[in-house]
Write a protein that holds these residues in place. Sequence first.
Motif, PDB file in Angstrom:
ATOM      1  N   HIS A  33      39.864  43.413  15.641  1.00  0.00           N
ATOM      2  CA  HIS A  33      40.204  42.378  14.667  1.00  0.00           C
ATOM      3  C   HIS A  33      39.146  42.357  13.580  1.00  0.00           C
ATOM      4  CE1 HIS A  33      37.175  40.359  17.109  1.00  0.00           C
ATOM      5  NE2 HIS A  33      37.029  39.475  16.145  1.00  0.00           N
ATOM      6  N   GLU A  73      36.488  45.735  10.652  1.00  0.00           N
ATOM      7  CA  GLU A  73      37.166  45.705  11.948  1.00  0.00           C
ATOM      8  C   GLU A  73      36.181  46.005  13.065  1.00  0.00           C
ATOM      9  OE1 GLU A  73      41.399  46.511  12.390  1.00  0.00           O
ATOM     10  OE2 GLU A  73      41.085  47.983  10.799  1.00  0.00           O
ATOM     11  N   THR A  95      39.905  35.772  17.000  1.00  0.00           N
ATOM     12  CA  THR A  95      40.611  37.056  16.948  1.00  0.00           C
ATOM     13  C   THR A  95      40.958  37.468  15.516  1.00  0.00           C
ATOM     14  OG1 THR A  95      42.648  35.836  17.416  1.00  0.00           O
ATOM     15  CG2 THR A  95      41.596  36.957  19.271  1.00  0.00           C
ATOM     16  N   THR A  99      45.555  38.177  13.660  1.00  0.00           N
ATOM     17  CA  THR A  99      45.837  38.604  15.023  1.00  0.00           C
ATOM     18  C   THR A  99      45.947  37.360  15.886  1.00  0.00           C
ATOM     19  OG1 THR A  99      44.343  40.474  14.622  1.00  0.00           O
ATOM     20  CG2 THR A  99      45.052  40.118  16.893  1.00  0.00           C
ATOM     21  N   THR A 104      43.246  34.144  21.734  1.00  0.00           N
ATOM     22  CA  THR A 104      42.972  33.409  20.506  1.00  0.00           C
ATOM     23  C   THR A 104      42.601  31.965  20.837  1.00  0.00           C
ATOM     24  OG1 THR A 104      44.536  34.768  19.256  1.00  0.00           O
ATOM     25  CG2 THR A 104      43.918  32.640  18.298  1.00  0.00           C
TER      26      THR A 104
END
Lengths: 107, 107
Positions: A33, A73, A95, A99, A104
């Motif tokens: 992420h 990322e 996250t 995403t 999460t």
Amino acid sequence: MPLFSDYWKPKIVGELNGQHIKLVKAQGEFEWHKHDNEDEMFLVIDGEFDMELKNKTISIKKGEFIIIPKGIEHRPVVKNEVQVMLFEPANTVNTGENTKSEVTQKK
Amino acid sequence: MPLFSDYWKPKIVGELNGQHIKLVKAQGEFEWHKHDNEDEMFLVIDGEFDMELKNKTISIKKGEFIIIPKGIEHRPVVKNEVQVMLFEPANTVNTGENTKSEVTQKK
């Protein structure tokens, strides 16, 4: 704060200048992420982990930290339980903005 | 970064979201001061110190941290050398905006 043992669930332990200080325990692989607008800092309190980036992997050991700039990322991978202190803006979603998954956390 | 041993001279080791991460070694008494617009966090890496506030003194040991909210007068007092990680906005002056002394660091 109370003791805790669950993984990938950061607990807020402090706030300053719009930034949250969080503590998290982790083991296993997180997800790829990025955060579009926030830099994020990981300071290892105990243990160690690998921060996977698209072009390399960096091992972060106890007492060391890494800052992931916005837009980069990344994926934390933890072989054995690690304890980490996080520094990030109060509105960061763990996250990333794009995403959503079972790990999460709500803001 | 290179090793260092001088006291009360924070070294910038990271930056994120407009905040600086600094490392400092300290021993002795600092000065009473406050920051009008910035909260400041002190995380003890090794050793311990006392944070004197106007109405009490709080001992901060290795692995512990304290956040001093903006506007609160404080004075670190260190009996034996302590190693501290600081978190504060990139424009914070260590002795506060209204105090200048021989330990004042440039921005």
